[in-house]
Write a protein that holds these residues in place. Structure first.
Motif, PDB file in Angstrom:
ATOM      1  N   PRO A  40       0.836  -1.203   0.000  1.00 48.80           N
ATOM      2  CA  PRO A  40       0.000   0.000   0.000  1.00 48.80           C
ATOM      3  C   PRO A  40       0.869   1.251   0.000  1.00 48.80           C
ATOM      4  CG  PRO A  40       0.272  -0.729   2.253  1.00 48.80           C
ATOM      5  CD  PRO A  40       1.161  -1.596   1.394  1.00 48.80           C
ATOM      6  N   GLN A  41       1.883   1.239  -0.821  1.00 44.61           N
ATOM      7  CA  GLN A  41       2.879   2.302  -0.814  1.00 44.61           C
ATOM      8  C   GLN A  41       2.385   3.540  -1.569  1.00 44.61           C
ATOM      9  OE1 GLN A  41       5.195  -0.725  -2.750  1.00 44.61           O
ATOM     10  NE2 GLN A  41       6.907  -0.417  -1.332  1.00 44.61           N
ATOM     11  N   ASP A  42       3.291   4.456  -1.778  1.00 43.86           N
ATOM     12  CA  ASP A  42       3.139   5.562  -2.719  1.00 43.86           C
ATOM     13  C   ASP A  42       4.552   5.874  -3.192  1.00 43.86           C
ATOM     14  OD1 ASP A  42       4.370   7.259  -0.749  1.00 43.86           O
ATOM     15  OD2 ASP A  42       2.408   7.611   0.149  1.00 43.86           O
ATOM     16  N   GLY A  43       4.719   6.968  -3.907  1.00 44.75           N
ATOM     17  CA  GLY A  43       6.027   7.280  -4.448  1.00 44.75           C
ATOM     18  C   GLY A  43       7.116   7.466  -3.409  1.00 44.75           C
ATOM     19  N   THR A  44       6.733   7.748  -2.152  1.00 43.26           N
ATOM     20  CA  THR A  44       7.747   7.930  -1.109  1.00 43.26           C
ATOM     21  C   THR A  44       8.486   6.644  -0.781  1.00 43.26           C
ATOM     22  OG1 THR A  44       6.193   7.553   0.723  1.00 43.26           O
ATOM     23  CG2 THR A  44       6.425   9.826  -0.090  1.00 43.26           C
ATOM     24  N   ALA A  45       8.000   5.514  -1.272  1.00 44.50           N
ATOM     25  CA  ALA A  45       8.737   4.263  -1.096  1.00 44.50           C
ATOM     26  C   ALA A  45      10.157   4.390  -1.648  1.00 44.50           C
ATOM     27  CB  ALA A  45       8.010   3.116  -1.787  1.00 44.50           C
ATOM     28  N   TYR A  46      10.327   5.270  -2.634  1.00 42.33           N
ATOM     29  CA  TYR A  46      11.622   5.433  -3.303  1.00 42.33           C
ATOM     30  C   TYR A  46      12.392   6.661  -2.807  1.00 42.33           C
ATOM     31  CZ  TYR A  46      10.083   1.909  -6.668  1.00 42.33           C
ATOM     32  OH  TYR A  46       9.663   0.744  -7.274  1.00 42.33           O
ATOM     33  N   ASP A  47      12.036   7.169  -1.639  1.00 42.48           N
ATOM     34  CA  ASP A  47      12.702   8.384  -1.152  1.00 42.48           C
ATOM     35  C   ASP A  47      14.199   8.211  -0.947  1.00 42.48           C
ATOM     36  OD1 ASP A  47      10.476   9.958  -1.265  1.00 42.48           O
ATOM     37  OD2 ASP A  47      10.193  10.137   0.899  1.00 42.48           O
ATOM     38  N   ASP A  48      14.659   6.996  -0.672  1.00 42.17           N
ATOM     39  CA  ASP A  48      16.094   6.760  -0.527  1.00 42.17           C
ATOM     40  C   ASP A  48      16.752   6.323  -1.829  1.00 42.17           C
ATOM     41  OD1 ASP A  48      16.103   7.431   2.168  1.00 42.17           O
ATOM     42  OD2 ASP A  48      15.671   5.381   2.805  1.00 42.17           O
ATOM     43  N   VAL A  49      15.947   6.038  -2.843  1.00 43.30           N
ATOM     44  CA  VAL A  49      16.453   5.586  -4.137  1.00 43.30           C
ATOM     45  C   VAL A  49      16.574   6.742  -5.115  1.00 43.30           C
ATOM     46  CG1 VAL A  49      15.937   4.121  -6.145  1.00 43.30           C
ATOM     47  CG2 VAL A  49      15.520   3.260  -3.827  1.00 43.30           C
ATOM     48  N   ALA A  50      15.519   7.548  -5.208  1.00 47.15           N
ATOM     49  CA  ALA A  50      15.473   8.604  -6.227  1.00 47.15           C
ATOM     50  C   ALA A  50      16.638   9.590  -6.128  1.00 47.15           C
ATOM     51  CB  ALA A  50      14.133   9.340  -6.147  1.00 47.15           C
ATOM     52  N   ALA A  95       8.931   0.848  11.044  1.00 49.22           N
ATOM     53  CA  ALA A  95       7.803   1.538  11.676  1.00 49.22           C
ATOM     54  C   ALA A  95       7.476   2.860  10.996  1.00 49.22           C
ATOM     55  CB  ALA A  95       8.095   1.767  13.160  1.00 49.22           C
ATOM     56  N   GLY A  96       8.487   3.607  10.550  1.00 48.00           N
ATOM     57  CA  GLY A  96       8.221   4.889   9.918  1.00 48.00           C
ATOM     58  C   GLY A  96       7.394   4.750   8.651  1.00 48.00           C
ATOM     59  N   HIS A  97       7.761   3.803   7.796  1.00 45.91           N
ATOM     60  CA  HIS A  97       6.982   3.594   6.577  1.00 45.91           C
ATOM     61  C   HIS A  97       5.613   3.000   6.893  1.00 45.91           C
ATOM     62  CE1 HIS A  97      10.889   4.038   4.424  1.00 45.91           C
ATOM     63  NE2 HIS A  97      10.091   4.601   3.528  1.00 45.91           N
ATOM     64  N   VAL A  98       5.535   2.118   7.872  1.00 43.01           N
ATOM     65  CA  VAL A  98       4.238   1.571   8.271  1.00 43.01           C
ATOM     66  C   VAL A  98       3.288   2.688   8.649  1.00 43.01           C
ATOM     67  CG1 VAL A  98       3.031   0.210  10.019  1.00 43.01           C
ATOM     68  CG2 VAL A  98       5.118  -0.694   8.966  1.00 43.01           C
ATOM     69  N   ASP A  99       3.748   3.599   9.502  1.00 44.11           N
ATOM     70  CA  ASP A  99       2.895   4.705   9.932  1.00 44.11           C
ATOM     71  C   ASP A  99       2.434   5.536   8.744  1.00 44.11           C
ATOM     72  OD1 ASP A  99       3.058   3.978  12.575  1.00 44.11           O
ATOM     73  OD2 ASP A  99       4.635   5.415  13.081  1.00 44.11           O
ATOM     74  N   ARG A 100       3.351   5.850   7.836  1.00 45.41           N
ATOM     75  CA  ARG A 100       2.988   6.683   6.687  1.00 45.41           C
ATOM     76  C   ARG A 100       1.947   5.989   5.808  1.00 45.41           C
ATOM     77  NH1 ARG A 100       3.799  10.797   3.471  1.00 45.41           N
ATOM     78  NH2 ARG A 100       3.475  10.469   1.240  1.00 45.41           N
ATOM     79  N   TYR A 101       2.182   4.734   5.492  1.00 41.33           N
ATOM     80  CA  TYR A 101       1.273   4.052   4.583  1.00 41.33           C
ATOM     81  C   TYR A 101      -0.100   3.841   5.214  1.00 41.33           C
ATOM     82  CZ  TYR A 101       5.564   3.069   1.950  1.00 41.33           C
ATOM     83  OH  TYR A 101       6.752   3.174   1.252  1.00 41.33           O
ATOM     84  N   VAL A 102      -0.129   3.542   6.503  1.00 47.51           N
ATOM     85  CA  VAL A 102      -1.430   3.376   7.164  1.00 47.51           C
ATOM     86  C   VAL A 102      -2.187   4.692   7.180  1.00 47.51           C
ATOM     87  CG1 VAL A 102      -2.582   2.850   9.356  1.00 47.51           C
ATOM     88  CG2 VAL A 102      -0.726   1.382   8.534  1.00 47.51           C
ATOM     89  N   ARG A 103      -1.501   5.799   7.435  1.00 45.56           N
ATOM     90  CA  ARG A 103      -2.169   7.104   7.398  1.00 45.56           C
ATOM     91  C   ARG A 103      -2.726   7.383   6.000  1.00 45.56           C
ATOM     92  NH1 ARG A 103       2.359   8.940  10.208  1.00 45.56           N
ATOM     93  NH2 ARG A 103       3.100  10.021   8.343  1.00 45.56           N
ATOM     94  N   ARG A 104      -1.936   7.104   4.977  1.00 42.83           N
ATOM     95  CA  ARG A 104      -2.392   7.335   3.597  1.00 42.83           C
ATOM     96  C   ARG A 104      -3.611   6.472   3.280  1.00 42.83           C
ATOM     97  NH1 ARG A 104      -0.248  10.836  -0.549  1.00 42.83           N
ATOM     98  NH2 ARG A 104      -0.370   9.093  -1.989  1.00 42.83           N
ATOM     99  N   MET A 105      -3.569   5.221   3.673  1.00 47.02           N
ATOM    100  CA  MET A 105      -4.677   4.312   3.372  1.00 47.02           C
ATOM    101  C   MET A 105      -5.930   4.629   4.180  1.00 47.02           C
ATOM    102  SD  MET A 105      -3.894   2.175   0.935  1.00 47.02           S
ATOM    103  CE  MET A 105      -3.265   3.690   0.184  1.00 47.02           C
TER     104      MET A 105
END
Length: 287
Positions: A37-47, A182-192
């Motif tokens: 249930p990601q968004d583009g921020t999944a790639y914040d360390d890649v881009a 945990a940081g990504h979990v929190d973000r994705y749950v908030r988005r969803m």
């Protein structure tokens, strides 16, 4: 589009997609596609690393994830539409060919873009997700058990209630239990957890539409891939069977490289350095 313009949105068929456009505007283009249930921020360390290496990096929040792109018909989420969203992004960016990178559901889209819209793809890097046909091949060799959750996601309304109850406790357990921090979990749950706006579906319903649309009759699927391809997978990924990983080679006709990592599923978030290395090491097809 002028060389100095940067995309923040792309519009297609009345839908508006949020986009992050970084790196040299005239650099070789890379498109990064997220999953559920990601968004583009999944790639914040890649881009940023790809941009520093001279790539123009395009990262959309895909259909169902951008607040302005949540249509309320299941047919709007079939694979053909998801693929044509990527083509629309390339058109809006003035990019003829791009290196397409996809993770999870974004990997399924990436396989299809590379096979069905091959003239627009210079190279392919897929993270975690085997070729869809390889997954079908492996259904009775372990993949059916690992994909069992998909049937639950296709039920009407019940998944939303269960996943988001008690501040998204079940969704949190699903994500953290499969190795997401945990940081990504929190973000994705908030988005969803975002509610419906105007006539659009709520965020989680729109994201789950990708799964529910699998039941919509549509003959469009991923075929054989002829562009240079790198497939990166975590050997401890709970969602994909080794048989599906191995069978993927049958569906790549062009140069093909497999990179196994001592990792789980969430490679963009947890193994950014390895992802960047794989992308930069994948050669591009000639003109």
């Amino acid at each position: 589009m002028a060389p100095t313009d940067r995309l923040t949105t792309v519009t297609r068929d009345g839908l508006t997609f949020d986009v992050r456009d970084t790196g040299p505007a005239d650099g070789p283009a890379v498109v990064l596609l997220h999953g559920f249930p990601q968004d583009g921020t999944a790639y914040d360390d890649v881009a940023p690393r790809l941009a520093a290496a001279g790539r123009r990096v395009l990262v959309p929040d895909q259909r169902g994830y951008s607040p302005g792109a949540r249509p309320t018909r299941l047919r709007a989420y079939v694979l053909r539409e998801l693929v044509d969203d990527v083509v629309a992004l390339l058109d809006a960016a003035g990019v003829e060919r791009a290196h397409v990178v996809g993770h999870d559901w974004g990997g399924t889209v990436a396989w299809a873009v590379a096979s069905r819209r091959a003239p627009r793809v210079s190279a392919l890097t897929v993270l975690s997700t085997p070729h869809p046909a390889a997954m079908r091949d492996a259904l009775w060799r372990g993949q059916a058990r690992r994909s069992a959750y998909i049937a639950g996601f296709q039920l009407p309304r019940r998944p939303e209630r269960r996943l988001l109850a008690d501040d998204g406790a079940r969704l949190r357990r699903l994500l953290s239990g499969s190795g997401l921090d945990a940081g990504h979990v929190d973000r994705y749950v908030r988005r969803m957890s975002a509610p419906a706006v105007d006539d659009a579906w709520p965020a989680l319903t729109a994201a789950l539409a990708w799964y529910r649309a699998l039941r919509v009759r549509d003959r469009f699927g991923a075929g054989r891939v002829r562009v240079p391809t790198t497939y990166v997978h975590g050997v401890d990924d709970p969602f994909f069977a080794p048989a599906a990983v191995g069978a993927t080679a049958r569906y790549v006709v062009g140069p093909y490289r497999v990179v196994p990592l001592a990792a789980g599923h969430w490679l963009p978030e947890t193994r950014a350095d390895d992802v960047v290395e794989a992308v930069l090491a994948t050669p591009s097809a000639g003109p």
